[in-house]
Structure formats: structure tokens, C-alpha cells
Design an enzyme around this catalytic site. Structure first.
Site, PDB file in Angstrom:
ATOM      1  N   HIS A 182      -0.031  -0.691   7.297  1.00 36.64           N
ATOM      2  CA  HIS A 182      -1.131  -0.680   6.602  1.00 36.64           C
ATOM      3  C   HIS A 182      -2.379  -0.195   6.908  1.00 36.64           C
ATOM      4  CE1 HIS A 182       0.353  -3.183   2.853  1.00 36.64           C
ATOM      5  NE2 HIS A 182       0.447  -3.945   3.581  1.00 36.64           N
ATOM      6  N   ASN A 231      -5.672  -7.445   8.355  1.00 38.42           N
ATOM      7  CA  ASN A 231      -6.886  -7.183   8.410  1.00 38.42           C
ATOM      8  C   ASN A 231      -7.358  -6.116   9.434  1.00 38.42           C
ATOM      9  OD1 ASN A 231      -7.116 -10.073   7.049  1.00 38.42           O
ATOM     10  ND2 ASN A 231      -6.264 -10.682   9.086  1.00 38.42           N
ATOM     11  N   GLU A 281       1.451  -1.880  -1.069  1.00 35.85           N
ATOM     12  CA  GLU A 281       2.638  -2.605  -0.589  1.00 35.85           C
ATOM     13  C   GLU A 281       3.983  -1.913  -0.903  1.00 35.85           C
ATOM     14  OE1 GLU A 281       2.364  -4.785   1.310  1.00 35.85           O
ATOM     15  OE2 GLU A 281       0.306  -5.773   0.938  1.00 35.85           O
ATOM     16  N   GLU A 319       2.688  -4.390   9.003  1.00 40.48           N
ATOM     17  CA  GLU A 319       1.105  -4.769   9.249  1.00 40.48           C
ATOM     18  C   GLU A 319       0.348  -3.504   9.762  1.00 40.48           C
ATOM     19  OE1 GLU A 319       0.453  -7.007   6.866  1.00 40.48           O
ATOM     20  OE2 GLU A 319       2.253  -7.831   7.048  1.00 40.48           O
TER      21      GLU A 319
HETATM   22  N1  HT7 Z   1      -1.129  -7.856   2.473  1.00 41.47           N
HETATM   23  C1  HT7 Z   1      -0.616  -9.216   2.870  1.00 41.47           C
HETATM   24  C2  HT7 Z   1      -0.381 -10.063   1.513  1.00 41.47           C
HETATM   25  C3  HT7 Z   1      -1.049 -11.397   1.101  1.00 41.47           C
HETATM   26  C4  HT7 Z   1      -0.852 -12.335   2.251  1.00 41.47           C
HETATM   27  C5  HT7 Z   1      -0.462 -12.542   3.558  1.00 41.47           C
HETATM   28  C6  HT7 Z   1      -0.652 -13.806   4.259  1.00 41.47           C
HETATM   29  C7  HT7 Z   1      -1.483 -14.995   3.498  1.00 41.47           C
HETATM   30  C8  HT7 Z   1      -1.696 -14.641   2.055  1.00 41.47           C
HETATM   31  C9  HT7 Z   1      -1.613 -13.541   1.489  1.00 41.47           C
HETATM   32  N2  HT7 Z   1      -1.713 -13.193   0.280  1.00 41.47           N
HETATM   33  C10 HT7 Z   1      -1.374 -11.907   0.279  1.00 41.47           C
HETATM   34  C11 HT7 Z   1       0.486  -9.293   3.443  1.00 41.47           C
HETATM   35  C12 HT7 Z   1       1.445  -7.914   3.364  1.00 41.47           C
HETATM   36  O1  HT7 Z   1       1.886  -7.422   2.429  1.00 41.47           O
HETATM   37  O2  HT7 Z   1       1.305  -7.295   4.393  1.00 41.47           O
HETATM   38 ZN    ZN Z   2       2.003  -5.590   2.873  1.00 42.76          ZN
END
Ligand code: HT7
Ligand code: ZN
Length: 852
Positions: free
Chosen positions: A302, A266, A321, A299
Site C-alpha cells: 500500500h 498508515n 485495494e 500493507e
Molecule cells: N486499508 C485497510 C482497510 C480498513 C481497516 C483496517 C483496520 C481497521 C479498520 C479498517 N477500515 C478499513 C486495510 C487494508 O485493506 O489494508
Molecule cells: Zn488493503
């Protein structure tokens, strides 16, 4: 359940310019008011998504809407005949206190120890309020949070602009946060909690002073330094390697114990599973601690690859990803031996992604249709996605890759884009890069086979390679892909490299000629695992033993040991090696390497897991046979070096704790040697285990000893398990280890699993705890694939289906290869899965059962 198709993508009819979100948390519900400023982009109605919401009112441009102005159906709220500019005021009520799915706003913890957090990726925001919850709608968010003062920590994305007491409610307070960057709703986050904070700062290459904060429960705040340091390292690394600096004045990380996955990026407010951020030598193994650093970096990365440039739609998930995994792998390779990093990444890819690509859930890195997007956070999207970026980076070379990524960031900053956009930016120096699009479209792991002929008169070596990919049902016939094959020729006499080339295999069959080769060399192919393929080359065992000795980089040496092991263990698949050459080569290499590079030495003793071996068996997989063969080879290795284990163990003395690559290598090798010594029944080895546990300087040593005691069923194992429990009772993450070491034990039975589930510390609402038992258990195929094992496992899925379908469906993936089992297990699995299908309702689990 209905399928969503990539080809049906349509732009949203309305954009959102600004969102004002007001979340008031009360004892047993939350009231969410939102004000959206929307502007028409194309023809069509306003479409908002909403799930598990109680709609209280909608006002459009100051006029209350009634049911004749809108329709609510299947999680969609469609508003008819909206003017081109709209202010929507929406009021809903939600129940975070009863949200067990851990999506949207939910309560974590229980009793007096609760906190409220969000998880919005991929489609969780629609569980907070009605919204065009899709990644191509970007908006500026302002968030007001209000709650009882029992929760002093009120956080949301961006900058804190105001905080204070609530008029007429002295027990309540509020905070207002504003995020200056345009973002999709999946990057929204807020936290309402009572947390301590570790603070630091960082000055970016652009001169911005950034406040860094890691929030955790007060008992955990002493385990946040590793993560904080990793964050600063990652910030610097991205500036140096990609020219990317951070863009806000504040970066927050929050640790939560109930979380479906690892962590969430986030904007400015990352939320982390405690298992992926907390780390201390006493409570965290080296492997875990290393992955904490990698996940923090992932993270953080990202922020550019995902947040500033995001995905047009969820089919493009690999865009953020795959690239971000490639970036975190490169970061980690700079933090330790790059050979060991590559070994670990390739081992993961082979064990999990190759298995997925070989089974009924195989899908392209960019899927073309889905029922439930949560089912596509897969190792194919992540790890195979990263391998594609790696192939592109290696094909371009560092300078042109950097030119390409600079162009990507320049062109698309602030936009929601596609894989085609990514490839078009990366191909500015070489348009062949666009050909890699087929890697994103085609499922299945290519098999590259080859042979060589040497012409002594002409002094040429000709290598013939061909590629084949299985035809996955429901997809077009496979096409040849561009496969970079890093190749070196070794002189048989001197062991020196006489030629090195990157061969590009992009047809079904191709020959490559090397000139001026004075004598027939030994060929090393796919060096550094230059492409995610299976390699069958016409090697003699002696060639592989030669390469184990002469290959210049550690990864390639490990790869040779894995080829030898596979040739021994996969005899039923036409492999053809006896163990002698492997055992002899290992016996010669190990003692030297142990002193030189202990971590690499530990990896050289790797024997692929049962799951990885299973993925190479297309049908009639017999888990008992594979386990017997695997255990048999392990025993042979242990016996072959029986006389050396004591010396090796004693040459790796326990010292006071240090977090250096060398110290981590010594600890890793010591644990492997201990296990080998116990396997070979070396006299006194049981005492070494006890000593190691009793005098451990850190969790790697203590847990390594405990695991060895449990797996070898040493008489004292139970006493030590009890001691471990007592010592760490207060620490959930360590108790997860306690559960997992028992659930994954070599002699585990369904009865043991049932007793672990009945333990007072077992908790169905904490995914880490469920995984520590159920996930760990699934690593024992000989128990899993029995009538009792399958019944227990599918009962777990049934139980979780309603409460937490994301978790249920992820756990179910392990059973995907049921159809490759030998009878009668195949029939047994089929019956259980058919029964499961009748007893579940979530589209997540139903989609995962489509092939049953
Ligand atoms: N982009 C996120 C992917 C994600 C996630 C993380 C936590 C809980 C539920 C989630 N659904 C999708 C994590 C990442 O790839 O960095
Ligand atoms: Zn990711």
C-alpha cells in the site's frame, strides 16, 4: 440515513498545507489541539468533519470564532466567509477510554494492561479532531504526543524529531514526529503504549537505510520474526517486480489485540491486529502464518498503491485495494506453489465474492452510492477488484503490464486519483484496456456457457461461448464484458496440448475457430481461472476425468475436481453427474500426487463449503439438504479410499518442525487424511489423532488433531479441549482457536454457543474473540438458519450495534442471503431481520438491512 453519490463528487474548497497536531493523553480524556494551514482552491466555505468531539474553541487567523461564524450540523462544521489563506487553531476534548467502536483514538486492553492506538480509515480521523477528513485532502503532518511515563512508547507517522520530559510534570513525557510526505488524514496514526520492539534494517535499491521495527507486548515479542522477515521479503519483491522502493527512513509495525479488521497501512506506522502479525510454530497454524506474511506484504505494498497514490474519494476504494490484493497474491504465489496460491484465492473468491454478487448486497467493484463507507470493505471491492487487475495483467502480458504500472506511478505519484486514471495509464500500450471499466461498474457474476463442434473433414474445432449476467435491481441492464478465456486443446490419444489461446469473449455470443485440429480434442477452458465468471461448458464426465489426469498445471486439475463435485452436488440446479467418475479419478490421482506435491493433493480433496454451494442456488436453498449431500459425498470419498488412508497417513510421518513448502504440504495433507480416516471409521484412526496431538511439533499438527477429535466427537475430545485450554491459557490468539473449534463444530447447538459466550474469557470488546465464536458459528448453516440460531445471531447484532457498529454490520453480512432460503426458513429469517431493524440505530447496520 442519507446516501452519498459518486456523481455528486466535488473538489474541496480548501486544501490543507500543514497540520500540527498536539495530543495530550490524561487519565480519562485526551486533549487535542490542532493548527491547520489552509489555502483556498475553489469557491465555497470551509467544511470540517467531526464526530464524538467536545469542541472547546476555534480560532481563525488569531480571531476566536463564535457560533455566528460557523454552523455545526450532522457531523459537519461549516465556517462561513473564510479568507483565501487561513490558520485555524482548534481545541477539542475526546474520550479514547470509552471508545468501543475502535475508530479514531481508542484504548485497547483493560486494567493495568492498556494501550492507545488510532484507526482512521476510512473516516476515523474526524473522531480525533475537526478536519476536512476526505482522501483528496493531502497535508504534511507534525504530531506531538504527550502522556504519562507509564506509556513509554510514543509513536506517530514519519521521523522522530524530538522527545523529552514535560516541564512541571515529571511523571509525563512527550515525543514529536514529523512526516515529510503529503498524506490524507485516513493514513494518520499514533500509538501511546508500553511495548517491546524487534529491530532490523533494510537497504533499499536506492541506497536508503531503513530502520525496521515491530512493536508488541513483551510476551509476544518472540512471535515477531516471521513478520519481520516477510516485511524484508516484501520490500525486495516490490523493488524487483514493480520498481518501487521505500521512501522513509523508518518503517514501524505495531501489534494490537483489539482491532476491527486485519491491519492498517498508515504511512510508516502500520497497525496490525495481533492475529495478523504474530506467528510462532507452537502457537500459529501454517495457514495463519502464511496469511501473516501476505498481510504484512499487503500493507507494505500500500505504500505505493494507496499511500503515495491514493483515492480521490471512497468510491475509488478498489483502486488501492484491488490492485494491492493483486500485488499481495502475486507476492504469495512467489513464496509457495503458484498453483496452490491460485487455488486458495479462487476458492475464497467463489465462496465469498460469488455469494455476495448473487445476493441482495451485490454492488459494483466501484459502488456508485453508499450510506456508510465502512460497509463497502467487501470481498467484491477487494477480491473481485484484484481479479480485474489480473485480467488486465494477463491481457497485456508481463512487459506491457509493467510499462503500464510504471506509467501509473510516474503520472500520479503524490495525487488522489480515480479508476479511470488507473486504466488510462495501463492502456498506454493497448487502448482496449479501457474497456475493462465496465467490470468496475456492473454488479453480478457473469455466467459463461459454451459448447463445441468438430468438423473432421475441415479439421476445425468451433467453440461457441456466450455470456450472461443477472440484472441486479437498481442498476442498468447488464452489458457484455471483456472476458479473457484461457483455452487449451488436448489430444485425446496422447494427452498432449495441441493448441493454446487466450480467447477474448466481449460480445453476448461469439464463435472461435481452431484450424488444423486432427481429431476432436478435449477443451480446457478458463485455465488459471482467467476471469471471475461461472463456467457452464458442455462437458462429459469422462472429459473432466481426462483433464484431471492430463492438465499440466495444478490449478487446472483442482478446477476440474471442483467442476465434477459441483455437477454431483448441484443436481437440483440442473447438474448432471454421478459420483463414480469423480471417485475413480480421485482414487487414481491421489496416491501419486501425495508423494509428489502433498499440498496440492490436500486441495484436490476439497469439497466446496456449504456457503459456496449455497451461492450457486438462486432460490429455495435448503441448508439441511445441501449439508446432507455435501456430507454424503465426503463420506463416499472417505469410503472409496478407505484402504488407502492408513498407508497415506503413515507415509507422512511427523518430523521436527520445518517452515518449508514441502513440510507445510505434508502437514496439510496429514490433517486431511486424518479427517478422512475418521470419517471412514478406519480402525485405529482415533489413536492417530491422539498421538498426533500428544507428539505435535507445531500448532498445525496439534490443532489439526484437536479439530478432528471435536468434529468426530471422539470420546476423548473434551479431555483434549481441556488440555489445549490449559496449555495455552495465556495466549489470546490460541484461545481464539479453542473457542472457534467448538463454535464451528459439526454438532454445535445454540446452547453451546451461549455457554461459550458465558465463558469468563469471552469478551464483547475484543473483535477477534467475538469472531472466534459468532463468526465461527455462522459457518454451520443448518444451525444458523433455525429460529433459535437466528434469534441468537440477531441478538448479537443488536448488542454490538451501538458499541461497535462496524463489527455488527460485518457479522450481519452472513445473513444477507436470507431471501433465497426455502420456506419456512425464509419467513423465519424475515421475521427476525424485521425485528432486528426495529431495534438498531447505526447507519451501518440499517444500510445492511435495506433489502429486508
Ligand atoms: N486499508 C485497510 C482497510 C480498513 C481497516 C483496517 C483496520 C481497521 C479498520 C479498517 N477500515 C478499513 C486495510 C487494508 O485493506 O489494508
Ligand atoms: Zn488493503
Amino acid at each position: 440515513p442519507s446516501k452519498i453519490n459518486l456523481k455528486d463528487y466535488q473538489k474541496p474548497s480548501f486544501d490543507v498545507e500543514t497540520v500540527h497536531l498536539d495530543i495530550k493523553l490524561f487519565e480519562d480524556y485526551a486533549q487535542v489541539n490542532s493548527t491547520l494551514k489552509m489555502v483556498r482552491q475553489t469557491t465555497g466555505d470551509i467544511v470540517l468533519f467531526g464526530e464524538s468531539l467536545e469542541l472547546l474553541s476555534i480560532i481563525m487567523n488569531d480571531k476566536a470564532l463564535t457560533s455566528e461564524h460557523y454552523q455545526q450540523e450532522d457531523g459537519k462544521l461549516t465556517i462561513y466567509e473564510a479568507p483565501d489563506e487561513v490558520i485555524l487553531d482548534i481545541q477539542v476534548r475526546i474520550s479514547p477510554q470509552t471508545n468501543t467502536a475502535l475508530e479514531g483514538l481508542y484504548m485497547a486492553g483493560s486494567g493495568d494492561d492498556t494501550m492507545f492506538v488510532t484507526q482512521c480509515e476510512p473516516e476515523g480521523f474526524r473522531k480525533i479532531t475537526f478536519y476536512p477528513d476526505r482522501p483528496d485532502v493531502l497535508a504534511i503532518f507534525t504530531t506531538r504526543l504527550e502522556a504519562d511515563k507509564r506509556y513509554p512508547t510514543l509513536l506517530a507517522n514519519g521521523n522522530l524529531v524530538e522527545a523529552g520530559e514535560v516541564a512541571d510534570a515529571p511523571e509525563r513525557h512527550y515525543a514529536i514526529w514529523q512526516d515529510p510526505t503529503n498524506k490524507p488524514s485516513y493514513l494518520f496514526a499514533c500509538v501511546i503504549a508500553d511495548l517491546d520492539v524487534l529491530t532490523d534494517s533494510y537497504t533499499t535499491s536506492e541506497g536508503r537505510d531503513v530502520l525496521l521495527e515491530v512493536y508488541a507486548k513483551s510476551a509476544d515479542i518472540d512471535k515477531c520474526d516471521v513478520g519481520m522477515q516477510a516485511l524484508k521479503d516484501a520490500m525486495r519483491w516490490d523493488e524487483v517486480n514493480y520498481g518501487r522502493a521505500y521512501d522513509l527512513d523508518r518503517y514501524m509495525i505495531v501489534a494490537v489485540s483489539q482491532f476491527n479488521m486485519g491491519a492498517m497501512e498508515n504511512k510508516g506506522l502500520n497497525i496490525f491486529n495481533t492475529a495478523c502479525v504474530l506467528s510462532s510454530p507452537e502457537t500459529t497454524t501454517d495457514a495463519r502464518s502464511f496469511s501473516v506474511k501476505a498481510i504484512i506484504a499487503h500493507e507494505y505494498f500500500h505504500n505505493w498503491t494507496g499511500n503515495r497514490i491514493t483515492c480521490r474519494d471512497w468510491f475509488q476504494l478498489c483502486l488501492k485495494e484491488g490492485f494491492t490484493v493483486y500485488r499481495d497474491q502475486s507476492f504469495s504465489a512467489d513464496q509457495q506453489s503458484s498453483a496452490v496460491q491460485r487455488i486458495d484465492d479462487v476458492a475464497t473468491l467463489r465462496a465469498h465474492q460469488f455469494a455476495e454478487d448473487a445476493g441482495p448486497l451485490a454492488h459494483p467493484v466501484r459502488p456508485e452510492s453508499f450510506v456508510e463507507i465502512n460497509n463497502f470493505y467487501t470481498t467484491t471491492v477487494y477480491e473481485k477488484g484484484a481479479e480485474i487487475v489480473r485480467m488486465i495483467a494477463n491481457t497485456l502480458g508481463p512487459d506491457d503490464f509493467r510499462k503500464g504500472t510504471d506509467e501509473y506511478f510516474r503520472r500520479y505519484d503524490g495525487q488522489a486519483v480515480t479508476v479511470e486514471d488507473f486504466l488510462s495509464a495501463l492502456s498506454i500500450t493497448d487502448d482496449k484496456i479501457e474497456d475493462f471499466i465496465d467490470w468496475y461498474r456492473q454488479p453480478g457474476t457473469p455466467v459463461v456457457s459454451g459448447s463445441q463442434t468438430y468438423d473432421s473433414a475441415a479439421q476445425t474445432l468451433t467453440i461457441t461461448l456466450n455470456q450472461q449476467t443477472r440484472h441486479v435491481k437498481g442498476f442498468d441492464a447488464p452489458k457484455p464484458l471483456p472476458i479473457p478465456v484461457a483455452t487449451a486443446l488436448f489430444d485425446k490419444d496422447s494427452g498432449a496440448i495441441v493448441a493454446e489461446r487466450m480467447l477474448l469473449l466481449d460480445e453476448a455470443t461469439q464463435t472461435f475457430v481452431f484450424e488444423n485440429v486432427a481429431s476432436e480434442p478435449v477443451v480446457s477452458l478458463l485455465r488459471d481461472f482467467s476471469a471471475p465468471v461461472q463456467l457452464n461448458y458442455d462437458y462429459q464426465d469422462a472429459d473432466l476425468a481426462f483433464l484431471l489426469k492430463h492438465e499440466t498445471n495444478g490449478f487446472n486439475r483442482w478446477q476440474v475436481t471442483q467442476m465434477l463435485v459441483n455437477r454431483i452436488l448441484l443436481q437440483s440446479q440442473g447438474a448432471k453427474s454421478s459420483p463414480e467418475v469423480y471417485l475413480e479419478a480421485l482414487a487414481q490421482t491421489l496416491p501419486v500426487l501425495a508423494a509428489d506435491d502433498a499440498m496440492l493433493a490436500a486441495r484436490l480433496l476439497d469439497i466446496p463449503s456449504a456457503q459456496e454451494l449455497a451461492s450457486a442456488i438462486p432460490q429455495d436453498y435448503d441448508p439441511v439438504l445441501v449439508k446432507e449431500q455435501r456430507d454424503g459425498l465426503y463420506q463416499q470419498v472417505a469410503d472409496k479410499l478407505k484402504d488407502q488412508w492408513a498407508t497415506l497417513y503413515n507415509d507422512l510421518p511427523m518430523q521436527s518442525y520445518e517452515d518449508s513448502a514441502q513440510a507445510r504440504g505434508i502437514r496439510a495433507l496429514r490433517n486431511v487424511v486424518l479427517d478422512m480416516a475418521l470419517t471412514a471409521n478406519v480402525e485405529g484412526a482415533a489413536d492417530w489423532a491422539q498421538q498426533q496431538y500428544d507428539h505435535a511439533s507445531c500448532m498445525t499438527e496439534r490443532f489439526g488433531a484437536l479439530k478432528a477429535m471435536v468434529n468426530h466427537q471422539l470420546p476423548k475430545a473434551n479431555d483434549y479441549l481441556t488440555d489445549f485450554y490449559k496449555r495455552f491459557q495465556a495466549n489470546d490468539l490460541v484461545i481464539d482457536l479453542w473457542f472457534s473449534v467448538q463454535a464451528a463444530a459439526d454438532d454445535v447447538t445454540p446452547v453451546v454457543i451461549k455457554s461459550l459466550i458465558a465463558h469468563t474469557d469471552f469478551d464483547w470488546n475484543t473483535p477477534n474473540r467475538v469472531r472466534s465464536v459468532i463468526g465461527a458459528f455462522s459457518s454451520q448453516p443448518t444451525v444458523l438458519w433455525t429460529a433459535e440460531g437466528l434469534k441468537m445471531y440477531t441478538d448479537v447484532i443488536k448488542k454490538l450495534d451501538d458499541a461497535n457498529p462496524v463489527l455488527a454490520s460485518r457479522l450481519l453480512q452472513v445473513l444477507a442471503r436470507w431471501n433465497t432460503l426455502a420456506e419456512p426458513r425464509r419467513q423465519m429469517a424475515h421475521e427476525q431481520l424485521t425485528d432486528l431493524r426495529k431495534n438498531v440505530a447505526s447507519k451501518h447496520v440499517l444500510e445492511s438491512l435495506e433489502s429486508v
